[in-house]
Each structure stands twice: as structure tokens, then as C-alpha cells.
Design a protein around this motif. Structure first.
Motif, PDB file in Angstrom:
ATOM      1  N   ARG A 130       0.834  -1.201   0.000  1.00 53.35           N
ATOM      2  CA  ARG A 130       0.000   0.000   0.000  1.00 53.35           C
ATOM      3  C   ARG A 130       0.869   1.252   0.000  1.00 53.35           C
ATOM      4  NH1 ARG A 130      -5.655  -0.824   0.200  1.00 53.35           N
ATOM      5  NH2 ARG A 130      -5.958   1.271  -0.555  1.00 53.35           N
ATOM      6  N   ILE A 131       1.893   1.254   0.862  1.00 55.25           N
ATOM      7  CA  ILE A 131       2.727   2.459   0.973  1.00 55.25           C
ATOM      8  C   ILE A 131       3.468   2.694  -0.344  1.00 55.25           C
ATOM      9  CG2 ILE A 131       4.755   3.417   2.125  1.00 55.25           C
ATOM     10  CD1 ILE A 131       3.739   2.109   4.690  1.00 55.25           C
ATOM     11  N   ALA A 170       2.519   1.864  -3.206  1.00 56.66           N
ATOM     12  CA  ALA A 170       1.550   2.327  -4.184  1.00 56.66           C
ATOM     13  C   ALA A 170       1.305   3.820  -4.011  1.00 56.66           C
ATOM     14  CB  ALA A 170       0.246   1.556  -4.035  1.00 56.66           C
ATOM     15  N   PHE A 171       1.111   4.233  -2.777  1.00 55.62           N
ATOM     16  CA  PHE A 171       0.847   5.649  -2.557  1.00 55.62           C
ATOM     17  C   PHE A 171       2.036   6.499  -2.980  1.00 55.62           C
ATOM     18  CE2 PHE A 171      -2.351   4.447   0.915  1.00 55.62           C
ATOM     19  CZ  PHE A 171      -3.390   4.524   0.007  1.00 55.62           C
ATOM     20  N   ILE A 172       3.230   6.010  -2.672  1.00 56.70           N
ATOM     21  CA  ILE A 172       4.416   6.779  -3.045  1.00 56.70           C
ATOM     22  C   ILE A 172       4.502   6.899  -4.565  1.00 56.70           C
ATOM     23  CG2 ILE A 172       6.940   6.609  -3.145  1.00 56.70           C
ATOM     24  CD1 ILE A 172       6.877   5.680  -0.259  1.00 56.70           C
ATOM     25  N   ASP A 226       1.952   7.047  -6.634  1.00 62.22           N
ATOM     26  CA  ASP A 226       0.683   7.567  -7.150  1.00 62.22           C
ATOM     27  C   ASP A 226      -0.258   6.464  -7.589  1.00 62.22           C
ATOM     28  OD1 ASP A 226       1.957   9.923  -6.779  1.00 62.22           O
ATOM     29  OD2 ASP A 226       2.467  10.224  -8.886  1.00 62.22           O
ATOM     30  N   ARG A 227      -0.189   5.309  -6.961  1.00 57.50           N
ATOM     31  CA  ARG A 227      -1.119   4.240  -7.294  1.00 57.50           C
ATOM     32  C   ARG A 227      -2.005   3.986  -6.085  1.00 57.50           C
ATOM     33  NH1 ARG A 227       1.158  -0.385  -7.304  1.00 57.50           N
ATOM     34  NH2 ARG A 227       3.218   0.176  -6.521  1.00 57.50           N
ATOM     35  N   LEU A 228      -2.805   2.943  -6.151  1.00 53.64           N
ATOM     36  CA  LEU A 228      -3.677   2.622  -5.033  1.00 53.64           C
ATOM     37  C   LEU A 228      -3.234   1.387  -4.276  1.00 53.64           C
ATOM     38  CD1 LEU A 228      -7.299   3.329  -6.185  1.00 53.64           C
ATOM     39  CD2 LEU A 228      -5.940   4.486  -4.467  1.00 53.64           C
ATOM     40  N   ASN A 251      -6.633  -3.229  -3.154  1.00 53.22           N
ATOM     41  CA  ASN A 251      -7.780  -2.665  -2.446  1.00 53.22           C
ATOM     42  C   ASN A 251      -9.039  -3.482  -2.706  1.00 53.22           C
ATOM     43  OD1 ASN A 251      -8.202  -2.082  -5.071  1.00 53.22           O
ATOM     44  ND2 ASN A 251      -8.770   0.058  -4.776  1.00 53.22           N
ATOM     45  N   PHE A 299     -10.793  -2.161   2.336  1.00 51.91           N
ATOM     46  CA  PHE A 299      -9.549  -1.478   1.956  1.00 51.91           C
ATOM     47  C   PHE A 299      -8.424  -2.485   1.670  1.00 51.91           C
ATOM     48  CE2 PHE A 299     -11.839   1.255   4.948  1.00 51.91           C
ATOM     49  CZ  PHE A 299     -12.178   2.277   4.081  1.00 51.91           C
ATOM     50  N   THR A 322       9.353  11.387  -2.031  1.00 46.35           N
ATOM     51  CA  THR A 322       8.397  10.310  -1.790  1.00 46.35           C
ATOM     52  C   THR A 322       7.292  10.754  -0.847  1.00 46.35           C
ATOM     53  OG1 THR A 322      10.003   9.453  -0.211  1.00 46.35           O
ATOM     54  CG2 THR A 322       9.884   8.364  -2.320  1.00 46.35           C
ATOM     55  N   HIS A 371       4.603  12.764  -2.755  1.00 46.38           N
ATOM     56  CA  HIS A 371       3.700  11.909  -3.528  1.00 46.38           C
ATOM     57  C   HIS A 371       2.774  11.124  -2.616  1.00 46.38           C
ATOM     58  CE1 HIS A 371       5.177  12.171  -7.737  1.00 46.38           C
ATOM     59  NE2 HIS A 371       6.188  12.739  -7.107  1.00 46.38           N
ATOM     60  N   PHE A 372       3.330  10.600  -1.545  1.00 48.11           N
ATOM     61  CA  PHE A 372       2.552   9.781  -0.625  1.00 48.11           C
ATOM     62  C   PHE A 372       1.363  10.558  -0.096  1.00 48.11           C
ATOM     63  CE2 PHE A 372       1.621   8.235   3.643  1.00 48.11           C
ATOM     64  CZ  PHE A 372       1.490   6.887   3.426  1.00 48.11           C
ATOM     65  N   THR A 406      -1.311  11.454  -2.688  1.00 48.43           N
ATOM     66  CA  THR A 406      -2.161  10.319  -3.055  1.00 48.43           C
ATOM     67  C   THR A 406      -3.130   9.985  -1.933  1.00 48.43           C
ATOM     68  OG1 THR A 406      -0.234   9.491  -4.204  1.00 48.43           O
ATOM     69  CG2 THR A 406      -2.108   8.026  -4.082  1.00 48.43           C
ATOM     70  N   GLY A 436      -4.622   7.894  -7.941  1.00 50.63           N
ATOM     71  CA  GLY A 436      -3.344   8.463  -7.556  1.00 50.63           C
ATOM     72  C   GLY A 436      -3.193   9.839  -8.162  1.00 50.63           C
ATOM     73  N   MET A 437      -1.985  10.266  -8.292  1.00 50.99           N
ATOM     74  CA  MET A 437      -1.734  11.614  -8.780  1.00 50.99           C
ATOM     75  C   MET A 437      -2.321  11.805 -10.169  1.00 50.99           C
ATOM     76  SD  MET A 437       1.794  13.640  -8.792  1.00 50.99           S
ATOM     77  CE  MET A 437       1.682  13.957  -7.045  1.00 50.99           C
ATOM     78  N   THR A 487      -3.722   5.878 -12.700  1.00 49.32           N
ATOM     79  CA  THR A 487      -4.141   4.525 -12.359  1.00 49.32           C
ATOM     80  C   THR A 487      -5.539   4.251 -12.870  1.00 49.32           C
ATOM     81  OG1 THR A 487      -2.897   4.837 -10.350  1.00 49.32           O
ATOM     82  CG2 THR A 487      -4.254   2.885 -10.473  1.00 49.32           C
TER      83      THR A 487
END
Lengths: 365, 185, 544
Positions: free
Chosen positions: A50-51, A53-55, A57-59, A62, A67, B28, B31-32, B35, B46-47, B55
């Protein structure tokens, strides 16, 4: 109102009734810790996904559960049910043995770590060894055999290179890792991890300048020891496909995967224990927590024991977060940089730190 | 000719790695949190960059595949409902991963298209082997095999992913073209 | 070889083809003469083994003769060579014989124009059903279209419809639309098969090939018409739509159906034999073979093929089978209770190993099972074993089969080794075989004999191994494998050598070592080498 000794006595009597007090308690602790550890491992994987992905820009996952919280369950089923492929060219016995050898030390290391103060009078450590740290180092260095064996038994060039790199890397960083801890022992005067934690009841060790340096060396070395980025050269995908686990699949691969995360958890737990007060909390607890809760009387637990465990757990999670975050931030080191850093920077630095610590202690006597 | 690229001479603090690590963590983190912010505020994705969403939530949303896309090979029928394939086995020959297996047979005499004489008794494409190269479509002298847009196949066994004649014809359907080469044979 | 003998006795003629000088025997036609220089003159109707009719017009070339002065001397060009008078019109190479001083152009502009024209005419009514045509891949029309054709058609009218899928006989199917009227098949039936049944009717734009009323193309050589048909008009009903020819792996082999030993090419794909076709060998079968031999291959693809050793009908391992069978044979051989039935269908090398086994036990009776049948004056021999001569050469054809039978009846023979024969057909009833203590059978298909066997040792078909046969005229011919042995079966030489005692069999480490040992120990084979046998075989002086 029962007093604490009475409660403890009741507990002891209850278990003695079955005549297997020591064994039962140890087995219970092992079961709980093992279960919690494996659960934590799978959820660390989820957190990592998850982390990351967020870094990026993804999800991330899920879909399964709320979640994606049941993703680890789905993954474990997938791994268990996957076709068990064994390449024709491998050395069968060692090929199967390697993932087990990789995982076992990662779990074994945890038994010396005190993850709480006491619960119902029982110390919250599976084995309170006087040579706890030595045990930890000796077992942790067995972990490399799993990887080297996996690389060799695969009988294929990329795993082989991965295994070689891993052994070189582990040997190099074990030295600075071990040396970095000597100031801790000099300061505390014991190798017993419970005593090291107890010694931090007033001041956590990382606040000491020498020991902060020791902490830095230890942390970076643990990155190398756990084969995590920026030091994941044994599996570096771009050059070695998957390194030592290239030829592995299904549950055998999963064991390698679990070993990596179990190692991460153990390393985090050690950093917490050695430098960040272990289960200690940084503030005074309210008095009421020290009293048993009436409705829990049959189990006679006192809430304060849970608070300590929680404290340990949260600190550990913080370090796991650091592990994950670093992985998705830093690029991989070159092999020569890795070796330079280990032998030319950390080794002299750790040695010097021992001397400076000695001088410090001599002056402060 | 050797091109020598001068590596930048790092200052002492740069050699410590810490400035670079700090810089990386800043990137990072940015971005984190962005998002996470998007996710919580219900934008889900995401972004969002200048080129649009990064995405796509796959099974519900799918890419619009271009017309030239090469998906699964299928067998088609002509507008009269005749199987166009005459089992010449050229696709079997040209197939680089050898995914195609054809068993030819004479068309039984009582069928209306018996004048064509030959058709595939069985036509199998192993989708586990297929590399979607499209050479079968290109080589087919009867324009009987087409790569359609389907790309997602799942099965519970290997056998299920070997498409047989019925499956291939079902996927291919009828092709509305004007080629009636065999009609008046 | 015959051609060479001719060349020494007939006078030679000098000519030039495409300005290259050449000397060939008198009477050679220009297609053959050009072939000597490696120049291919395209042709459909010409066949070296048939008479020349010159009706396809594909072999047109340009030719000229030296200019002759009134005093019968050649007119020379200033730089030496004679001045040539070129004929204004092209000639057909197949029907033009060489003459002294002749000059030929096979690739001039005019010749190429002519070929384009001929190809265009031939393709006017061609149905272009190459995708379903069995000839595709080995079709002269396809090849010459690419090499000499125009690449397009100017024909916009309706094509002529002619009969398709006509069964000319039990084994040959005709597609008349594809026929280019070369008449090779007609001439073959008249001249080689001596069975004049084919002819053309409806002459003109609708010329049709067919059988004479009341007749059928059903002689034993009918499938040769399919081979010589340059297009896909005549197709084999057996091979029809079975496999495209470009998938077939071809191996040089020898037909096993009679003692003639016609040279064949085995066409197989992925371990399945699809067809036999004759291979030219002027000393044996010219370019023909009989239908019976050609279609005798289905047994190789039989799903019942033995692929594992069987002990009393139960599947077993080689590691048990070979030592146990060896022990059984040795025990019986020592007591004089052993007999061996060899096979005239086995290769000479295998028979050699059988003889080595027999030589260990001088008391053991050995014979082969003889087979006889009808014969004709063309190719079919009365001896239906492909290698009777080999068995005779090695002294295995002793005529003692009846003696063996009696020995079993009397109980003197208690152990029998059978090499690839169904003894029921040789008069050994099941009751007789039941009297044996042990029966060791080397075979590839189940038979009443293998059902009675103590040990069945699965061997290889001839398309799965190397070997040689000696045909009825004493010609040693070799056959090569098309694919490897099926399942867990072994090549026969390996099984046979394993049945010899340890000390004997170590020298046979490969098929070639068996061949060399055979040559060494057989005087009649002196000087023969595996490579030297070649694809055409080598004649032996047998005095059988």
C-alpha cells in the motif's frame, strides 16, 4: 480485592494443577508470538504494497476485504494452492531445504526479545537468555545459509550469483553490526536484553551521543543484513532476474519472502529493544492501570502489561515504516559502494566508537 | 571512440549521502501524502498528471484497445455461415511458438459445402503458447483466421486454455466480407 | 551405373549450352545434357523413364547449328568459335537430341518469354485451390510459377469446369481441373504397368483425363501415377488430406514388403509415418514401387505398439527383463534345450547378433520363418521377407523350423527365443507353445506369440533404427531412422547384444560397432563400409 501476589499465586496454582506449568506457559507464549509474528509479517507485506503504491501515485491492493485488508489471507491461500513446480535441474534436497533454513533463523531470533514487561507475573520474553545478543547474532548469521543454499541448489547462474553476493554482503556487515553494539554493552554492562531494556527506564539509549552513532551503524547494517533496498543486491531484479529465488515458486518462494519480512521485524524489534527503550513508555503511566480490572478477574491480567506490549509494538511499527519508506526512496547501491561503505566506513567508525565510549566512561567515572 | 564522462566531484557533505537521502524522502513524502489526500477525498486515483489519470481500476475499467490491436486468434465464418478454414495448415507451419494444431479431414459428402472438400476436423490453438504475433492471420490464404481484441483469458486448467474449433468459431463469429471464393466450386 | 556403361560405348557429341562447352553421349536429349551442367530446363511432360511426347511445351529452348560453307567447313567468327545459325523459333528440349556443334540457350530473353506464355496458358483454367491441394509444396506448377511465371493472370473469362474428386481406382483420386494434360500417367500405364486404362476424352478446351469405359486404374502400380503427376490432379486416396507435405520429415529407407527391396523415402511427422514414396535406384526399382509395399506402413503407427517389457503379460522394467531373459536363454542353451526362431524381416546386423547368440550354444536349432507369395515381372518378388539373403549369408536360414516344432512337441526344446515373428502363422499352435518352460519374444506388436511369452522385449520398427537388408539379388542396402523408438522400447541391436553374456556384449557399444563386427566376421562383406553402402546400396558376390 485481591493483591498482585495473590493473583499471581492463583495463576500459578491454576497452571500447576495440570502439572505442566513451565512448559505450558512457554508453549503458550511461543504459540502467541509465532502467530502474531506471522500475522505481522503478512500485514507488513500489505503495508509495503500500500505504501509503495501511494508513493508511486497508485492505489495498491484494495479488492479483498475492507480497503484490501484481507489481501494477506488471499495471498496465503494463493501461495498454498499454487502448482508446486520443481525445475528439473535443481539439487532437490537442498532446493527444498533452503527456504526453510532461511525462514527458521528469522523466527528464532525473536525468542530473546522482551516484547513487554510482565503479564500475570510472567515475563514477556520467551527465553530470557543472559547471552541474548550473542544468541541473536549467532542465529541471524545462519540465515545466510538459506540464501546461499537456495542460490547454489537452484543450479542456475543468476541464483548462484545472488547467493555469492548475499554471503559476501552478510559477512561484511555482520562485523560492523556486531561492533556497533559493543558500546551498548559497555554502557549497560550486560548482554541480557531484558536488562538492557530495564536500563532504559529513565533514558533511552539513543539519546547518548556515542550510542546514537552506534544506532545509525546498526540500523544501516540491518538494512544490509535483511537484504533490503538500498542493499538488496542478492536479488537485484535488473541484473539477476530475482537473485537467489529466481528458480523458486509457490510456497517455497513464499517462505523466502516471509523470511525477508520476518528478518525486518526482528531487526526493528532489536532496534527498539536496544536503543529505544524496548517496551518502556516515555511518560508516566496513570496509577489506575496498575490495578487489575474486576471483570477480567478470571484471567487476572492487569492492563499495564498490555500497555507495555502496545508500546513495544507501536515503536516496532515505526521502524518497519522506516524500512519500507527507505526501500521506495533510495536506489540500489553499486556493489563496490556497498563494500566500501561496509569495510572502509562503518568498520572503522564502529571501532572508533568503541574507543570513544571507553574514554567517555573512563572520564565519567 | 571512448567517451569519458567526468563524474561530479562531491563535496564532503554530499559524500555523507544524507542530503540525497533527505531529498529522496522529501519527494516520496510529497507523492505519498498527495495520493493519500486524493484517496480520502474520494478522488480515488493516484496523482492526476497533465496526461490524465495515472491509475485505472482494471476489471471495472478497461483500456479502449486500438483497432490494430492483436488479441486472441479466432476462426471466422463467411456470411453464409460456412467455416472459412480449409485446413491448409499454413498457420500451423508459420506459428513461431507452435501453438496451432490442425487435424484435417474431407468434408462429409452430404453437407452443403462439401464442394470445398476439406476442412479442419479439429483446430486447436494453445493460448498458453500463443504469442499474439498475428502471423497466422497474415499467412491465411482464405482469410479465415483473425486476431480479435480479446486478450484476457482465464481457465482453471491447462486444457481449458487450449481453444478448440468450437471455441475459436464462437469467438470469431461471422465476418461480413464479400469473398465467396468457394461458393461456385 | 548403366548410364556410365553406355557412355563408354556410344560416341560422344560436343555442344555448347549457354556458351559452356559440353560433351555428352549421342542420343542424349537437351534436358539431360543441360542437367549435366547443373542447368535446369523446366518441364512437365518429360520423364526420364517414359517416352518423350513433348506436349507440355514448358521445356522450350533456343538452339542453333554451326553455319556450314559449301565445302562443309564451319564458318568461324573472327575470334575463333564457329558462327551459329539460330533457329527463329524455339524448340522443345525434351525431344531435341544433341548434335555436333549445336549451341543452346536455355535462359535467353525469347526462352523466358516463351515460358511465361506457356505458364499463363497452363494456368488459364487452373482452379488455384492450393490451400486444399495435397500437391501443394511439391507442385511443379507452384514452383515454375514462382521461377518462370508472370505472377498475374490476364484471364477474365469464366474458367472451364471439369470433374473433381473422381475415383479413378481404389487408390487414386483425380481432380480434373488441376490436370495440365501432360499424359505422364497415361504413358506410365501403357509402358511400365502394361495396363492401358487411362486416356483423354472431350479433346479441346474441355479435355478430360479418365479411364476407358468399364476399366479402372487398379493395377498394383497405380500410385506411381500420383508420384509422377507434376501437379495435384492425381492424388493418393490414402494420403489425401492427411498431412501437408512440408511437415513431413523425409528419411531414406528400404521397403520391407518383399525381397526386391525398393528404395523408398519415408515421410513422417512427430513419430507418425504418413507415406512411403519410391526413391530412384536404377539397379533396383528405377523410380517405381508397388502399391502393396507403399501402403504397408500402418502397423508402425499402431496404437497397440509394445513400448514396455512384459513379463507374463505384465508391465516390467528393462533392468529386470534383460538379465532375466539372458539367464533363461543361457540356462536352456547350456542344457541343449534352446531353439531360436530368427526373422527374415530383421536387419542383417540383428541377424548377426542372433548368430552370435546361436554360436554360444552349438546344440541350439536356428531358423527363420519363410514367407512366399505372388510375384510379377515388374518389381514384386515371390519372397516376402526383405532380408532372406541376409539370413542365408549368416547361415540362419537352415530349414530346421519343422525340427524345432518337433523338438517342442517331444519336450526336448524347453526354451524358445523368437525374433519378431508370429509363430501361429508358421504353424505353432498355442498349445504347442504352452509346452515350453520359457518363451522370450522380441517384437514390436502384440501377437498370439507375445501373449504366450515369458518375456516380451519391445523392439523398434525399421523406420526407427539404422540397419541393412540384402535383397533377393544380393544387394546390400541400408535404411536410416525417421524418428526415435517409441516409449520405453529399445533398438533391437541393443536388446540382442544385452542378451549375450557380459563378456561378449561389451564390444557392441553402438549400432556401428555391430555393423563393423559383422563386416569383420563375414567374408562375403569384406571391404564394405557403412558410408560406402551409400543411398543406392552395394552389390555383393554372394553365391547363395
Amino acid at each position: 480485592m485481591m493483591t498482585e501476589p495473590m493473583i499471581a499465586g492463583l495463576w500459578t496454582d491454576t497452571v500447576s494443577f495440570f502439572g505442566v506449568h513451565a512448559v505450558a506457559v512457554v508453549l503458550l507464549k511461543i504459540a502467541v508470538v509465532l502467530f502474531a509474528l506471522l500475522g505481522l509479517v503478512s500485514y507488513t507485506v500489505l503495508a509495503e504494497r500500500r505504501i509503495s503504491a501511494f508513493i508511486q501515485d497508485r492505489l495498491g491492493p484494495n479488492r479483498v476485504g475492507w480497503f484490501g485488508l484481507l489481501q494477506p489471507v488471499a495471498d496465503s491461500f494463493k501461495f498454498l494452492l499454487k502448482e508446486n513446480v520443481m525445475p528439473a535441474h535443481v539439487n532437490r534436497i537442498y532446493y527444498v531445504l533452503a527456504p526453510c533454513i532461511a525462514l527458521a533463523p528469522a523466527l528464532l531470533t525473536f525468542i530473546v526479545i522482551p516484547f513487554g514487561n510482565t503479564l500475570a507475573g510472567e515475563p514477556m520474553v520467551i527465553a530470557n537468555l543472559n547471552v541474548g545478543v550473542l544468541w541473536m547474532f549467532s542465529i541471524a548469521s545462519l540465515g545466510v545459509y538459506g540464501i546461499v543454499l537456495g542460490g547454489w541448489a537452484s543450479n542456475s547462474k543468476y541464483p548462484f550469483l545472488g547467493g555469492i553476493r548475499s554471503s559476501a554482503q552478510m559477512i561484511s556487515y555482520e562485523i560492523s553490526m556486531g561492533l556497533s553494539l559493543i558500546p551498548v554493552f559497555m554502557h549497560v554492562g550486560s548482554l541480557n536484553l531484558t536488562e538492557i531494556v530495564n536500563a532504559q527506564s529513565h533514558r533511552w539509549l539513543f539519546l547518548h551521543p556515542n550510542l546514537f552513532l552506534a544506532f545509525l551503524i546498526f540500523m544501516i547494517s540491518s538494512f544490509a543484513e535483511t537484504n533490503r533496498l538500498p542493499f538488496d543486491l542478492p536479488e537485484s531484479e535488473q541484473e539477476l532476474v530475482g537473485g537467489y529465488h529466481t528458480e523458486y515458486g509457490s510456497m517455497k518462494f513464499a517462505l523466502f519472502f516471509l523470511a525477508e519480512y520476518a528478518n525486518m521485524i526482528t531487526a526493528s524489534a532489536l532496534m527498539v529493544t536496544l536503543f529505544f527503550g524496548g517496551w518502556q513508555v516515555p511518560f508516566a503511566l496513570p496509577e489506575s492501570l496498575s490495578h487489575p480490572v474486576t471483570w477480567l478477574a478470571p484471567f487476572v491480567f492487569q492492563p499495564v502489561g498490555f500497555v507495555y506490549i502496545l508500546s513495544f509494538f507501536l515503536k516496532m511499527l515505526l521502524f518497519l515504516g522506516v524500512f519500507i519508506w527507505i526501500r521506495w526512496t533510495l536506489p540500489r547501491f553499486r556493489y563496490d559502494q556497498l563494500m566500501n561503505l561496509g569495510w572502509k566506513v562503518f568498520l572503522p567508525m564502529a571501532l572508533a566508537n568503541v574507543f570513544v565510549m571507553g574514554i567517555w566512561m573512563a572520564l565519567s567515572v | 571512440m571512448t567517451i569519458k564522462i567526468e563524474r561530479p566531484v562531491l563535496k564532503w557533505h554530499e559524500n555523507l549521502y544524507f542530503p540525497a537521502i533527505w531529498g529522496g524522502i522529501k519527494v516520496t513524502s510529497r507523492h505519498f501524502w498527495k495520493t493519500v489526500g486524493n484517496w480520502i477525498s474520494g478522488k480515488k486515483y493516484g496523482m492526476i498528471t497533465s496526461t490524465g489519470r495515472v491509475t485505472m481500476e482494471y476489471p471495472e475499467e478497461k483500456w479502449a484497445v486500438p483497432n490494430e490491436y492483436r488479441g486472441a486468434p479466432t476462426l471466422v465464418k463467411d456470411p453464409d455461415g460456412r467455416i472459412k478454414c480449409v485446413a491448409c495448415q499454413l498457420c500451423e507451419f508459420v506459428c513461431p511458438p507452435r501453438a496451432i494444431t490442425i487435424t484435417p479431414e474431407p468434408i462429409p459428402g452430404q453437407l452443403p459445402n462439401a464442394t470445398v472438400e476439406k476442412w479442419p476436423k479439429e483446430f486447436e490453438i494453445d493460448m498458453l503458447r500463443c504469442i499474439y504475433c498475428g502471423l497466422c492471420e497474415e499467412v491465411c490464404p482464405e482469410e479465415a483466421i483473425f486476431l480479435l481484441k480479446d486478450y484476457s483469458f482465464v481457465g482453471e486448467s491447462r486444457e481449458e486454455l487450449v481453444h478448440n474449433k468450437e471455441r475459436l468459431l464462437e469467438l470469431g463469429g461471422m465476418r461480413q466480407d464479400k469473398i465467396y471464393k468457394w461458393k461456385n466450386k | 551405373m548403366i548410364a556410365d556403361a553406355k557412355s563408354t560405348s556410344t560416341p560422344m557429341v560436343n555442344l555448347t549450352i549457354n556458351d559452356r562447352p559440353l560433351s555428352v553421349p549421342q542420343g542424349t536429349n537437351l534436358i539431360e545434357a543441360a542437367a549435366k551442367l547443373g542447368i535446369h530446363v523446366p518441364h512437365y511432360c518429360y520423364h526420364p523413364k517414359l517416352t518423350v511426347v513433348g506436349n507440355c511445351r514448358m521445356c522450350l529452348i533456343e538452339m542453333g547449328t554451326p553455319q556450314i560453307e559449301p565445302d562443309k567447313k564451319s564458318v568461324l567468327k573472327p575470334d575463333g568459335p564457329p558462327e551459329i545459325t539460330w533457329m527463329p523459333r524455339p524448340q522443345i528440349a525434351c525431344a531435341t537430341l544433341v548434335s555436333e556443334g549445336m549451341a543452346v540457350r536455355t535462359h535467353s530473353k525469347m526462352v523466358e518469354e516463351c515460358r511465361k506464355g506457356v505458364m499463363e496458358f497452363l494456368l488459364i483454367n487452373h482452379p488455384l485451390d492450393c490451400p486444399i491441394c495435397d500437391q501443394a509444396g511439391e507442385c511443379r506448377l507452384q514452383e515454375y510459377s514462382v521461377d518462370y511465371g508472370t505472377g498475374g493472370s490476364r484471364f477474365v473469362e469464366r474458367k472451364v469446369k471439369r470433374p473433381k474428386k473422381v475415383e479413378l481406382g481404389p487408390r487414386v483420386t483425380l481432380d480434373d481441373e488441376r490436370c495440365i494434360l501432360c499424359s505422364r500417367c497415361v504413358r506410365f500405364c501403357q509402358e511400365v504397368a502394361k495396363d492401358d486404362v487411362l486416356g483423354f476424352t472431350d479433346r479441346g478446351g474441355h479435355t478430360t483425363l479418365g479411364c476407358y469405359p468399364g476399366k479402372k486404374l487398379e493395377n498394383n502400380y497405380s500410385l506411381n501415377t500420383v508420384d509422377i503427376c507434376p501437379v495435384g490432379a492425381l492424388t493418393s486416396s490414402d494420403f489425401r488430406f492427411q498431412m501437408r507435405v512440408w511437415f513431413l520429415k523425409e528419411a531414406r529407407s528400404v521397403c520391407t514388403s518383399c525381397a526386391t527391396g525398393c528404395n523408398i523415402t519415408v515421410g513422417s511427422r512427430e513419430g507418425v509415418v504418413y507415406r512411403y514414396t519410391p526413391r530412384q535406384n536404377d539397379a533396383v526399382n528405377s523410380t517405381w514401387m508397388c502399391d502393396a509395399g507403399r501402403l504397408n506402413y500402418a502397423w508402425i503407427n499402431d496404437p497397440r505398439r509394445l513400448t514396455r517389457p512384459l513379463k507374463n503379460g505384465q508391465s516390467a522394467e528393462w533392468s529386470d527383463a534383460l538379465p532375466d531373459a539372458r539367464h533363461l536363454l543361457r540356462e536352456a542353451g547350456m542344457k541343449g534345450q534352446l531353439a531360436i526362431v530368427a526373422s527374415g524381416r530383421a536387419s542383417t546386423e540383428e541377424l548377426f547378433l542372433v548368430r552370435q547368440m546361436a554360436a554360444l550354444f552349438p546344440a541350439a536349432a536356428v531358423d527363420i520363418v519363410g514367407r512366399t507369395g505372388g510375384h510379377d515381372q515388374i518389381l514384386v518378388s515371390a519372397d516376402k521377407n526383405p532380408n532372406t539373403s541376409g539370413a542365408k549369408l549368416l547361415g540362419l536360414a537352415t530349414g530346421k523350423l519343422a525340427e524345432i516344432k518337433k523338438g517342442i512337441e517331444s519336450g526336448r526344446i524347453k526354451t524358445l527365443f523368437v525374433q519378431g515373428e508370429n509363430l501361429e502363422k508358421a504353424g505353432f499352435e498355442a498349445g504347442l507353445l504352452a509346452k515350453l518352460d520359457a518363451l522370450v519374444v522380441l517384437d514390436i506388436l502384440p501377437s498370439p506369440t507375445t501373449q504366450m511369452a515369458t518375456w516380451v522385449l519391445p523392439g523398434a520398427a525399421h523406420v526407427e533404427k539404422n540397419g541393412t537388408f540384402i535383397n533377393g539379388r544380393g544387394r546390400l542396402q541400408r535404411f536410416l531412422p525417421s524418428f526415435s523408438v517409441k516409449g520405453h522400447a529399445h533398438e533391437d541391436w541393443y536388446i540382442l547384444k544385452e542378451l549375450l553374456p557380459e563378456a561378449e556384449h561389451t564390444q557392441y557399444h553402438s549400432f556401428h560397432s555391430v555393423f563393423e563386427a559383422m563386416v569383420r566376421e563375414t567374408p562375403a562383406l569384406a571391404g564394405v563400409a557403412w558410408e560406402g553402402v551409400g543411398d543406392q546400396g552395394t552389390p555383393l558376390d554372394l553365391k547363395l
